[in-house]
Design an enzyme around this catalytic site. Structure first.
Site, PDB file in Angstrom:
ATOM      1  N   ARG A  10       0.824  -1.224   0.000  1.00  0.00           N
ATOM      2  CA  ARG A  10       0.000   0.000   0.000  1.00  0.00           C
ATOM      3  C   ARG A  10       0.852   1.266   0.000  1.00  0.00           C
ATOM      4  O   ARG A  10       0.423   2.314  -0.480  1.00  0.00           O
ATOM      5  CB  ARG A  10      -0.955  -0.019   1.210  1.00  0.00           C
ATOM      6  N   ILE A  41      -7.524   7.264  -1.304  1.00  0.00           N
ATOM      7  CA  ILE A  41      -7.315   5.809  -1.403  1.00  0.00           C
ATOM      8  C   ILE A  41      -8.195   5.216  -0.301  1.00  0.00           C
ATOM      9  O   ILE A  41      -8.213   5.708   0.832  1.00  0.00           O
ATOM     10  CB  ILE A  41      -5.827   5.430  -1.230  1.00  0.00           C
ATOM     11  N   SER A  42      -8.967   4.172  -0.626  1.00  0.00           N
ATOM     12  CA  SER A  42      -9.939   3.647   0.332  1.00  0.00           C
ATOM     13  C   SER A  42      -9.255   2.993   1.526  1.00  0.00           C
ATOM     14  O   SER A  42      -8.093   2.577   1.462  1.00  0.00           O
ATOM     15  CB  SER A  42     -10.844   2.624  -0.348  1.00  0.00           C
ATOM     16  N   GLN A  43     -10.031   2.874   2.595  1.00  0.00           N
ATOM     17  CA  GLN A  43      -9.574   2.202   3.820  1.00  0.00           C
ATOM     18  C   GLN A  43      -9.346   0.709   3.522  1.00  0.00           C
ATOM     19  O   GLN A  43     -10.189   0.070   2.870  1.00  0.00           O
ATOM     20  CB  GLN A  43     -10.687   2.369   4.855  1.00  0.00           C
ATOM     21  N   PRO A  44      -8.238   0.134   3.982  1.00  0.00           N
ATOM     22  CA  PRO A  44      -7.961  -1.284   3.694  1.00  0.00           C
ATOM     23  C   PRO A  44      -9.110  -2.235   4.068  1.00  0.00           C
ATOM     24  O   PRO A  44      -9.418  -3.158   3.305  1.00  0.00           O
ATOM     25  CB  PRO A  44      -6.702  -1.572   4.521  1.00  0.00           C
TER      26      PRO A  44
END
Ligand code: SAH
Length: 225
Positions: free
Chosen positions: A41, A67-70
């Site tokens: 990431r 960027i989206s949350q994992p």
């Protein structure tokens, strides 16, 4: 595995447990968690935010996007129930992080992005990291991408005002669409639409989420991180 990655996986597992009554899953599949553990990431976030790359949070990537949350990336990948021979359409390439996770789970990913600069930098990044079953496309994802349809799965990584009929029509029988739907960032629901073998669709609401909105107009592109 790096300590930071292990910590991120633990954070995701905590969220999985915390949301189990909403998602019906107390554990995500090994294949999704393995894909998450393999994608670096830190290669997808801006240089000055790299120290936060393995936190379980969204981060700004410029152009007003994130960027989206994992955990959310893992959940959306899990809901799609991806098989190795699947062809997946993603709307909202952004940094390319979710795209990379998908590419490890399926045969081919087509990923559409409205902002050309984001698409181009994601494409370069993904090529440099040797993800070679991804095709990036520049365009408005509300219309989907009929050229490569039908898809086994479609994932939308920005919030739509409604479930676009164009996307539903581009799903194979047995296909799944995962999409956040809502008019304001406070009132979005992650929705799962499943198309059965008789082309009947069933929609379920999974949980409350907070995504940047899907843009359906020409972009006034301000590159603020
Ligand atoms: N999956 C990405 C999330 C990016 S945020 C990641 O993990 O990095 C959502 C992305 O959707 C943004 O890059 C935004 O530019 C893009 N987007 C917004 N409206 C769109 C549209 N109509 N068509 C395609 N992409 C769109």
């Amino acid at each position: 595995m790096k300590q930071a990655v292990k910590q991120m996986l633990r954070e995701i597992e905590k969220d999985v447990l915390y949301t189990r009554s909403l998602t019906g899953k107390k554990k995500f599949s090994d294949k999704v968690m393995t894909a998450i553990s393999k994608v670096p990431r830190d290669a997808f976030v801006p240089e000055h935010l790299k120290y936060l790359a393995f936190n379980n949070h969204p981060l700004p990537i410029g152009h007003g996007q994130t960027i989206s949350q994992p955990y959310i990336v893992a959940l959306m990948s899990e809901l799609l129930d991806i098989k190795p021979d699947h062809v997946i359409l993603e709307i909202g390439t952004g940094s390319g992080y979710q795209t990379a996770v998908l590419s490890l789970l399926c045969r081919q990913v087509y990923s559409m992005e409205l902002i050309a600069a984001l698409s181009q930098s994601a494409q370069k990044r993904l090529a440099k990291l040797h993800y070679n079953n991804i095709e990036t496309l520049i365009g408005n994802g509300y219309a989907g991408c009929p050229e490569h349809a039908p898809y086994d799965g479609i994932i939308v990584t920005a919030a739509a005002t409604h479930i676009p009929e164009s996307l539903v029509s581009q799903l194979k029988p047995g296909g799944k669409l995962v999409i956040p739907v809502g008019l304001s960032s406070m009132q979005q629901q992650l929705m799962l639409l499943e198309k059965d073998l008789n082309m009947q669709t069933q929609v379920s609401s999974i949980l409350a989420v907070s995504f940047v909105p899907l843009i359906d107009r020409p972009v006034e592109d301000k590159n603020h991180v």
